[in-house]
Design a protein around this motif. Structure first.
Motif, short mmCIF file in Angstrom:
data_model
loop_
_atom_site.label_atom_id
_atom_site.label_comp_id
_atom_site.label_asym_id
_atom_site.label_seq_id
_atom_site.Cartn_x
_atom_site.Cartn_y
_atom_site.Cartn_z
N TYR A 142 0.83 -1.20 0.00
CA TYR A 142 0.00 0.00 0.00
C TYR A 142 0.87 1.26 0.00
O TYR A 142 0.50 2.28 -0.60
CB TYR A 142 -0.93 0.00 1.21
N MET A 146 0.78 4.21 -2.75
CA MET A 146 0.68 5.63 -2.43
C MET A 146 1.82 6.41 -3.10
O MET A 146 1.60 7.51 -3.63
CB MET A 146 0.74 5.82 -0.92
N LEU A 150 1.50 9.58 -5.79
CA LEU A 150 2.17 10.86 -5.54
C LEU A 150 3.14 11.20 -6.66
O LEU A 150 3.18 12.34 -7.14
CB LEU A 150 2.91 10.80 -4.19
#
Length: 308
Positions: A142, A146, A150
């Protein structure tokens, strides 16, 4: 840097894929059939992985996200392109054009980052199997996802930011069937050399580094597989071969489009069509057709719902 009578650009006119009516009709039928058949397959892959607890390994977590990103990517260009086949004047607003550009690069570079993470997962699984469970924990997966979003957001934001300050004072015709940075920058009525260098660096250099890094990582993995047993070796080689095929499908057209100066080639639109519409939908399907676990899970899911 000289600017000549700049005006506020409110819309662009897309010249489309081709001016030939016969070719337009052929492409429309092929893309529509392909879109209606392959796109549901991508969502089926996501549904299968989400609904089957046996497919909870990081490899399938990344595959599910790849299918989702590819399906989302296919919505950016294909639907509008299909509708524009019936429009004499293909107009897109300035904001709509930049929005399409943003999501095209946001999801496109996201897929490439995801392929890098999938290569990292295979490297740990094959070359460091004893440490796999401790390294590839759910929170790590995870966290990588992320990081992917980004990084993709930063990349896409830079693409749009480089265009926002450009003045336009002449033609508003984009020689393409979608909005992309090279075509938009060509319309600016100022010296765009610095912007072109920044765009090529932000796109081409990043794509090329990811591509070369992936080839190097899979070369290391395949070399390491020499000492494995036949059964485990064949399965790992099959998985890596599939990944390599997807890498070439994703990075080949992107390298052709983004790693060179803003020059026009006759094959640009054809390559762009495969890059934005065809290959993204094919990637998860190619992987699934070579993965026995996912195919078995799909059959179980299908039989479970049919038997009701």
């Amino acid at each position: 840097m000289e600017i000549r009578n700049s005006t506020v650009m409110t819309e662009f006119i897309l010249l489309g894929l081709t001016q030939s009516q016969d070719i337009q009709l052929l492409v429309f039928v092929l893309v529509l059939v392909f879109y209606l058949i392959i796109l549901p397959g991508n969502f089926l892959i996501v549904l299968t992985i989400v609904s089957d607890p046996g497919l909870s390994a990081p490899l399938y977590f990344f595959l599910g996200n790849l299918a989702f990103l590819d399906a989302s990517y296919s919505f950016i260009v294909a639907p509008r392109m299909l509708m524009d086949f019936f429009s004499k004047k293909k107009i897109i607003s300035y904001r709509g054009c930049l929005t399409q550009l943003f999501f095209l690069h946001f999801l496109g570079i996201g897929e490439m980052f995801l392929l890098v993470f999938m290569a990292f997962d295979r490297y740990i699984a094959i070359c460091r199997p004893l440490h796999y469970s401790t390294i590839m924990k759910p929170r790590v997966c995870y966290g990588l996802l992320m990081l992917l979003f980004l990084g993709s957001f930063a990349h896409a934001f830079v693409q749009v930011a480089l265009i926002l300050h450009l003045p336009f004072c002449g033609s508003n015709q984009l020689d393409n069937f979608f909005c992309d940075a090279p075509q938009i920058i060509k319309l600016a009525c100022t010296d765009t050399f610095v912007v072109e260098v920044l765009v090529v660096s932000n796109n081409g250099l990043l794509i090329l580094l990811c591509f070369l890094g992936l080839l190097a990582s899979y070369a290391v993995i395949l070399f390491h597989l020499k000492g494995h047993s036949s059964e485990g070796k064949n399965k790992a080689v099959s998985t890596c071969t599939t990944h390599i095929i997807i890498v070439f499908l994703m990075f080949g057209p992107a390298i052709f489009i983004y790693t060179r100066p803003f020059r026009t080639f006759s094959a640009d639109k054809v390559v762009a069509l495969f890059h934005t519409v065809i290959f993204p939908l094919l990637n998860p399907v190619i992987y699934t057709l070579r993965n026995q676990e996912v195919k078995a899970s799909m059959r179980r899911l299908f039989n479970r719902h049919i038997s009701r």
